[in-house]
Design a protein around this motif. Structure first.
Motif, PDB file in Angstrom:
ATOM      1  N   ASP A  18      40.181  25.358  48.387  1.00 19.44           N
ATOM      2  CA  ASP A  18      40.007  23.947  48.032  1.00 19.44           C
ATOM      3  C   ASP A  18      38.725  23.719  47.222  1.00 19.44           C
ATOM      4  O   ASP A  18      38.232  22.606  47.120  1.00 19.44           O
ATOM      5  CB  ASP A  18      40.063  23.037  49.270  1.00 19.44           C
ATOM      6  CG  ASP A  18      39.127  23.511  50.367  1.00 19.44           C
ATOM      7  OD1 ASP A  18      38.257  24.368  50.059  1.00 19.44           O
ATOM      8  OD2 ASP A  18      39.255  23.042  51.502  1.00 19.44           O
ATOM      9  N   ASN A  19      38.227  24.808  46.636  1.00 22.97           N
ATOM     10  CA  ASN A  19      37.011  24.721  45.830  1.00 22.97           C
ATOM     11  C   ASN A  19      37.367  24.767  44.340  1.00 22.97           C
ATOM     12  O   ASN A  19      37.770  25.809  43.827  1.00 22.97           O
ATOM     13  CB  ASN A  19      36.103  25.900  46.219  1.00 22.97           C
ATOM     14  CG  ASN A  19      34.758  25.855  45.538  1.00 22.97           C
ATOM     15  OD1 ASN A  19      34.402  24.849  44.919  1.00 22.97           O
ATOM     16  ND2 ASN A  19      34.016  26.946  45.630  1.00 22.97           N
ATOM     17  N   GLU A  20      37.242  23.647  43.671  1.00 28.46           N
ATOM     18  CA  GLU A  20      37.513  23.645  42.225  1.00 28.46           C
ATOM     19  C   GLU A  20      36.248  24.070  41.482  1.00 28.46           C
ATOM     20  O   GLU A  20      35.291  23.310  41.352  1.00 28.46           O
ATOM     21  CB  GLU A  20      37.985  22.274  41.742  1.00 28.46           C
ATOM     22  CG  GLU A  20      38.465  22.348  40.301  1.00 28.46           C
ATOM     23  CD  GLU A  20      39.149  21.086  39.801  1.00 28.46           C
ATOM     24  OE1 GLU A  20      38.764  19.981  40.213  1.00 28.46           O
ATOM     25  OE2 GLU A  20      40.081  21.224  38.979  1.00 28.46           O
ATOM     26  N   GLY A  39      23.401  28.363  32.692  1.00 26.39           N
ATOM     27  CA  GLY A  39      23.575  27.451  33.815  1.00 26.39           C
ATOM     28  C   GLY A  39      23.120  28.102  35.102  1.00 26.39           C
ATOM     29  O   GLY A  39      22.965  29.326  35.166  1.00 26.39           O
ATOM     30  N   SER A  40      22.928  27.278  36.122  1.00 23.07           N
ATOM     31  CA  SER A  40      22.436  27.794  37.398  1.00 23.07           C
ATOM     32  C   SER A  40      23.465  28.713  38.036  1.00 23.07           C
ATOM     33  O   SER A  40      24.646  28.678  37.696  1.00 23.07           O
ATOM     34  CB  SER A  40      22.174  26.654  38.377  1.00 23.07           C
ATOM     35  OG  SER A  40      21.440  25.650  37.761  1.00 23.07           O
ATOM     36  N   SER A  41      22.989  29.483  38.990  1.00 22.60           N
ATOM     37  CA  SER A  41      23.859  30.335  39.779  1.00 22.60           C
ATOM     38  C   SER A  41      24.911  29.478  40.481  1.00 22.60           C
ATOM     39  O   SER A  41      24.597  28.418  41.011  1.00 22.60           O
ATOM     40  CB  SER A  41      22.983  31.074  40.784  1.00 22.60           C
ATOM     41  OG  SER A  41      23.782  31.851  41.608  1.00 22.60           O
ATOM     42  N   GLY A  42      26.154  29.914  40.428  1.00 25.83           N
ATOM     43  CA  GLY A  42      27.231  29.183  41.088  1.00 25.83           C
ATOM     44  C   GLY A  42      27.875  28.105  40.233  1.00 25.83           C
ATOM     45  O   GLY A  42      28.804  27.421  40.671  1.00 25.83           O
ATOM     46  N   GLY A  44      29.769  28.520  37.692  1.00 24.90           N
ATOM     47  CA  GLY A  44      31.107  28.905  37.234  1.00 24.90           C
ATOM     48  C   GLY A  44      31.127  29.787  35.991  1.00 24.90           C
ATOM     49  O   GLY A  44      32.194  30.046  35.425  1.00 24.90           O
ATOM     50  N   LYS A  45      29.968  30.289  35.576  1.00 23.65           N
ATOM     51  CA  LYS A  45      29.876  31.073  34.349  1.00 23.65           C
ATOM     52  C   LYS A  45      30.730  32.350  34.412  1.00 23.65           C
ATOM     53  O   LYS A  45      31.512  32.619  33.493  1.00 23.65           O
ATOM     54  CB  LYS A  45      28.410  31.455  34.066  1.00 23.65           C
ATOM     55  CG  LYS A  45      27.463  30.262  34.000  1.00 23.65           C
ATOM     56  CD  LYS A  45      26.025  30.686  33.721  1.00 23.65           C
ATOM     57  CE  LYS A  45      25.392  31.612  34.751  1.00 23.65           C
ATOM     58  NZ  LYS A  45      25.217  31.004  36.099  1.00 23.65           N
ATOM     59  N   SER A  46      30.554  33.112  35.488  1.00 24.31           N
ATOM     60  CA  SER A  46      31.319  34.365  35.598  1.00 24.31           C
ATOM     61  C   SER A  46      32.808  34.080  35.713  1.00 24.31           C
ATOM     62  O   SER A  46      33.632  34.771  35.112  1.00 24.31           O
ATOM     63  CB  SER A  46      30.874  35.172  36.825  1.00 24.31           C
ATOM     64  OG  SER A  46      29.552  35.605  36.670  1.00 24.31           O
TER      65      SER A  46
HETATM   66  P1  ADP Z   1      28.015  31.888  38.261  1.00 25.75           P
HETATM   67  O1  ADP Z   1      28.495  33.090  37.541  1.00 25.75           O
HETATM   68  O2  ADP Z   1      27.702  30.738  37.375  1.00 25.75           O
HETATM   69  O3  ADP Z   1      26.874  32.183  39.178  1.00 25.75           O
HETATM   70  P2  ADP Z   1      30.543  32.064  39.642  1.00 25.75           P
HETATM   71  O4  ADP Z   1      31.582  31.851  38.613  1.00 25.75           O
HETATM   72  O5  ADP Z   1      30.303  33.462  40.076  1.00 25.75           O
HETATM   73  O6  ADP Z   1      29.193  31.361  39.194  1.00 25.75           O
HETATM   74  O7  ADP Z   1      30.909  31.255  40.947  1.00 25.75           O
HETATM   75  C1  ADP Z   1      31.201  29.867  40.934  1.00 25.75           C
HETATM   76  C2  ADP Z   1      31.714  29.465  42.285  1.00 25.75           C
HETATM   77  O8  ADP Z   1      32.987  30.077  42.503  1.00 25.75           O
HETATM   78  C3  ADP Z   1      30.840  29.877  43.451  1.00 25.75           C
HETATM   79  O9  ADP Z   1      30.828  28.819  44.377  1.00 25.75           O
HETATM   80  C4  ADP Z   1      31.559  31.073  44.010  1.00 25.75           C
HETATM   81  O10 ADP Z   1      31.334  31.189  45.387  1.00 25.75           O
HETATM   82  C5  ADP Z   1      33.012  30.758  43.734  1.00 25.75           C
HETATM   83  N1  ADP Z   1      33.841  31.964  43.568  1.00 25.75           N
HETATM   84  C6  ADP Z   1      33.723  32.864  42.574  1.00 25.75           C
HETATM   85  N2  ADP Z   1      34.646  33.837  42.705  1.00 25.75           N
HETATM   86  C7  ADP Z   1      35.363  33.543  43.808  1.00 25.75           C
HETATM   87  C8  ADP Z   1      36.465  34.157  44.479  1.00 25.75           C
HETATM   88  N3  ADP Z   1      37.026  35.280  44.014  1.00 25.75           N
HETATM   89  N4  ADP Z   1      36.943  33.550  45.581  1.00 25.75           N
HETATM   90  C9  ADP Z   1      36.396  32.404  46.039  1.00 25.75           C
HETATM   91  N5  ADP Z   1      35.367  31.774  45.467  1.00 25.75           N
HETATM   92  C10 ADP Z   1      34.846  32.328  44.359  1.00 25.75           C
END
Ligand code: ADP
Ligand code: MG
Length: 256
Positions: A18-20, A39-42, A44-46
């Motif tokens: 349920d996490n968009e 952008g900050s950690s978390g 959504g960049k990766s």
């Molecule tokens: P960033 O690279 O900007 O630090 P991420 O894209 O890695 O951010 O993560 C964004 C959000 O998505 C975070 O809250 C992370 O916990 C969540 N997330 C990333 N990958 C998964 C996954 N495979 N399953 C559940 N949540 C995920």
């Protein structure tokens, strides 16, 4: 008449449970564009980068590579899957990714790492793949390390080998996910230098990075993500010197 974009993503959403995590991201990369994603950690960049080469399947939105649109089929539970696995393979081979953690195969030498996919995925004859790999190793300054195992090289050398491996697929777009974040500070420069040279030769690149100087000097477009949306975007001049977003201003403010 404008050229067809190398990579076009529109309205990309990604939901985990349920996490968009991504809430409708648009990006157009024309040939030769270097786009930094900050952008900050978390934020959504990766996840966004992984959606581009289908390591994650976007819950919603369209992706096209040179106007070849990726096909998806909808499942009953609301998820989507790519409808054509051959297409996924093809798309992935055109969008090579360089990860934070180098991700070389530890049981293979540098040269073996580089020729693996060209030989086994692209079907290039081994002799030809070796010749190409040697040229790429020269290119990243590792011609004298081809028979080394990754464990016997520095992080900076490993990452340059990973870049050579990505180049060996002759990708149309290169994706970098914080390629220097795991490196000791004194090794960051040698990797950025290789990336800068790729940008200068006109490679199309999407670069997730915390290296603000690189984003500012090398990219022609910057995206600042915050909680899964593009909070600010534009030229480096605009984003770094005259941002509209308060969050972008805070992000740039000295932390201590
Ligand atoms: P960033 O690279 O900007 O630090 P991420 O894209 O890695 O951010 O993560 C964004 C959000 O998505 C975070 O809250 C992370 O916990 C969540 N997330 C990333 N990958 C998964 C996954 N495979 N399953 C559940 N949540 C995920
Ligand atoms: Mg990340």
């Amino acid at each position: 008449m404008s050229d067809v974009a190398a990579l076009e993503a529109s309205n990309i959403h990604k939901v985990f449970g349920d996490n968009e995590v991504l809430k409708g991201i648009d990006l157009t990369a024309n040939k030769g564009d270097v786009i930094s994603i900050i952008g900050s950690s978390g934020s959504g960049k990766s996840t966004f980068l992984r959606c581009m080469n289908l390591l994650e399947i976007p819950t919603q939105g369209d992706i096209a590579l040179h106007s070849e649109k990726i096909g998806f089929k909808h499942l009953r539970n609301g998820e989507r899957l790519p409808s054509d696995n051959k297409q996924v393979e093809r798309i992935r081979s055109k969008l090579s990714m360089v990860f934070q953690g180098f991700n070389l195969w530890s049981h293979m030498t540098v040269l073996e790492n580089i020729i693996e996919a060209p030989v086994h995925v692209l079907g290039i004859p081994k002799k030809e793949a070796i010749e190409q790999a040697e040229g790429l190793l020269e290119r990243v300054g590792l011609h004298d390390r081809k028979d080394y195992y990754p464990a016997h090289m520095s992080g900076g050398q490993q990452q340059r080998a990973a870049i050579a491996r990505a180049l060996a697929m002759n990708p149309e777009v290169m994706l970098f996910d914080e390629p220097t974040s795991a490196l000791d500070p004194e090794l960051v420069g040698e990797v950025l230098k290789v990336m800068r040279s790729l940008a200068e030769e006109g490679r199309t690149m999407l670069v997730v990075t915390h290296e603000m100087a690189f984003a500012r000097d090398v990219s022609n477009q910057v995206l600042f993500l915050h909680q899964g949306i593009v909070e600010e975007r534009g030229s480096p001049q605009k984003v770094f010197e005259n941002p509209d977003s308060e969050r972008m201003k805070q992000f740039l403010a000295p932390k201590y």
